[in-house]
Design a protein around this motif. Sequence first.
Motif, PDB file in Angstrom:
ATOM      1  N   SER A 197       0.825  -1.209   0.000  1.00 44.95           N
ATOM      2  CA  SER A 197       0.000   0.000   0.000  1.00 44.95           C
ATOM      3  C   SER A 197       0.858   1.257   0.000  1.00 44.95           C
ATOM      4  O   SER A 197       2.046   1.234   0.326  1.00 44.95           O
ATOM      5  N   THR A 198       0.208   2.370  -0.365  1.00 44.23           N
ATOM      6  CA  THR A 198       0.852   3.677  -0.429  1.00 44.23           C
ATOM      7  C   THR A 198      -0.170   4.736  -0.052  1.00 44.23           C
ATOM      8  O   THR A 198      -1.372   4.543  -0.259  1.00 44.23           O
ATOM      9  N   PRO A 199       0.270   5.873   0.491  1.00 40.04           N
ATOM     10  CA  PRO A 199      -0.674   6.940   0.809  1.00 40.04           C
ATOM     11  C   PRO A 199      -1.086   7.771  -0.397  1.00 40.04           C
ATOM     12  O   PRO A 199      -2.002   8.598  -0.292  1.00 40.04           O
ATOM     13  N   ASN A 200      -0.430   7.559  -1.545  1.00 41.51           N
ATOM     14  CA  ASN A 200      -0.665   8.383  -2.728  1.00 41.51           C
ATOM     15  C   ASN A 200      -1.507   7.611  -3.746  1.00 41.51           C
ATOM     16  O   ASN A 200      -1.072   6.587  -4.275  1.00 41.51           O
ATOM     17  N   LEU A 201      -2.709   8.094  -4.030  1.00 51.14           N
ATOM     18  CA  LEU A 201      -3.618   7.378  -4.930  1.00 51.14           C
ATOM     19  C   LEU A 201      -3.046   7.234  -6.334  1.00 51.14           C
ATOM     20  O   LEU A 201      -3.169   6.179  -6.965  1.00 51.14           O
ATOM     21  N   ALA A 202      -2.444   8.298  -6.854  1.00 47.57           N
ATOM     22  CA  ALA A 202      -1.873   8.232  -8.202  1.00 47.57           C
ATOM     23  C   ALA A 202      -0.699   7.265  -8.254  1.00 47.57           C
ATOM     24  O   ALA A 202      -0.524   6.518  -9.226  1.00 47.57           O
ATOM     25  N   GLU A 203       0.107   7.244  -7.188  1.00 50.16           N
ATOM     26  CA  GLU A 203       1.227   6.307  -7.157  1.00 50.16           C
ATOM     27  C   GLU A 203       0.740   4.865  -7.091  1.00 50.16           C
ATOM     28  O   GLU A 203       1.361   3.963  -7.662  1.00 50.16           O
ATOM     29  N   ALA A 204      -0.372   4.639  -6.389  1.00 53.00           N
ATOM     30  CA  ALA A 204      -0.938   3.298  -6.327  1.00 53.00           C
ATOM     31  C   ALA A 204      -1.286   2.792  -7.716  1.00 53.00           C
ATOM     32  O   ALA A 204      -0.994   1.643  -8.072  1.00 53.00           O
ATOM     33  N   GLU A 205      -1.898   3.637  -8.538  1.00 56.76           N
ATOM     34  CA  GLU A 205      -2.277   3.222  -9.889  1.00 56.76           C
ATOM     35  C   GLU A 205      -1.040   2.969 -10.753  1.00 56.76           C
ATOM     36  O   GLU A 205      -0.989   2.006 -11.526  1.00 56.76           O
ATOM     37  N   THR A 206      -0.028   3.808 -10.615  1.00 56.98           N
ATOM     38  CA  THR A 206       1.211   3.596 -11.367  1.00 56.98           C
ATOM     39  C   THR A 206       1.899   2.307 -10.933  1.00 56.98           C
ATOM     40  O   THR A 206       2.425   1.552 -11.762  1.00 56.98           O
ATOM     41  N   ASN A 207       1.878   2.020  -9.646  1.00 57.64           N
ATOM     42  CA  ASN A 207       2.457   0.762  -9.165  1.00 57.64           C
ATOM     43  C   ASN A 207       1.687  -0.447  -9.691  1.00 57.64           C
ATOM     44  O   ASN A 207       2.280  -1.491  -9.978  1.00 57.64           O
ATOM     45  N   ARG A 208       0.367  -0.314  -9.822  1.00 52.22           N
ATOM     46  CA  ARG A 208      -0.416  -1.408 -10.420  1.00 52.22           C
ATOM     47  C   ARG A 208       0.052  -1.659 -11.860  1.00 52.22           C
ATOM     48  O   ARG A 208       0.158  -2.804 -12.302  1.00 52.22           O
ATOM     49  N   SER A 209       0.328  -0.591 -12.590  1.00 48.26           N
ATOM     50  CA  SER A 209       0.818  -0.736 -13.967  1.00 48.26           C
ATOM     51  C   SER A 209       2.170  -1.431 -13.986  1.00 48.26           C
ATOM     52  O   SER A 209       2.433  -2.290 -14.842  1.00 48.26           O
ATOM     53  N   LEU A 210       3.044  -1.077 -13.043  1.00 47.69           N
ATOM     54  CA  LEU A 210       4.352  -1.732 -12.965  1.00 47.69           C
ATOM     55  C   LEU A 210       4.205  -3.224 -12.687  1.00 47.69           C
ATOM     56  O   LEU A 210       4.870  -4.052 -13.323  1.00 47.69           O
ATOM     57  N   VAL A 211       3.327  -3.572 -11.769  1.00 43.54           N
ATOM     58  CA  VAL A 211       3.118  -4.985 -11.419  1.00 43.54           C
ATOM     59  C   VAL A 211       2.580  -5.761 -12.617  1.00 43.54           C
ATOM     60  O   VAL A 211       3.021  -6.885 -12.899  1.00 43.54           O
ATOM     61  N   ARG A 212       1.632  -5.173 -13.348  1.00 44.09           N
ATOM     62  CA  ARG A 212       1.048  -5.861 -14.509  1.00 44.09           C
ATOM     63  C   ARG A 212       2.081  -6.114 -15.602  1.00 44.09           C
ATOM     64  O   ARG A 212       1.993  -7.102 -16.338  1.00 44.09           O
TER      65      ARG A 212
END
Length: 299
Positions: A197-212
């Motif tokens: 998890s992260t406190p930054n919503l935009a960073e969370a979405e970017t991290n999802r892209s990295l994982v995919r």
Amino acid sequence: MSENQNLLAEQRRALILDEVRRRGGVRVNELTRKLGVSDMTVRRDLDALARQGVLEKVHGGAVPIVEASTHEPGFEAKSGLELSAKEDIAQAAAALVAPGSAIALSGGTTTYALAHRLVDVPDLTVVTNSVRVADVFHTAQRLAAKGQSGATVVLTGGVRTPSDSLVGPVADQAIRALHFDLLFLGVHGISVEAGLSTPNLAEAETNRSLVRSARRVVVVADHTKWGTVGLSSFASLEQVDTWVTDAGLPAEVRTEISERLNRLVVAGEASGDGAGEESGEESGRESGQESGEGASAEA
């Protein structure tokens, strides 16, 4: 006399912090009995942890500091914490990288430490959304001998966060068009319930892209990240192939998460080579990865 009396200060403080977080507070006399050390030693440990900002001393003991789930420390604030742990983690994680690989490094101070360990690995292609990580490779290229080729670095665009990561739709689009062998992922928090998890919503979405986009996902995070939960989860523990952490992670936590991870690497506990010990059972997911199935893709 307790066997914990001979623990290193860093390991002892990790156990104290785990007790404080798990129970919501502890008393000094409880810690002296549990750890088999003196009252003065416990108080020194509590002073050190309070200076790090991870707990609050109260009369006769300590309680956890409850931060807002949206609180995001800046890069400079985080860079001075757990320095030896980050160096151990970086050394162990670098051993996972083969020459000629296509890898990705997310933002964070631990991936920044890892980047310094990777500048001499030949023929790397490095995708990153971290300005700091990109600067490490670019600086190494400028200092390299004439004619010596360095890594190929792809820096995504995006909006800069307090931790010097580039996030948002521009970063997401760039990442989704790419595929890499290994993703090294720094995290704000990791837990069984919330995953990464992260406190930054935009960073969370970017991290999802990295994982995919990653064939294999390697989390690089020190023991203090365990039990921390940010505003937004972006991956479950089951999506993580390897967690590289440090020796401060309590034994009971290692046992708990070994059931959910293919591989746990504890840096600094090998017999002198710094590679760390490995625990956790390999599962069928890992054999699927080796045959080309990306275990990091979301269900």
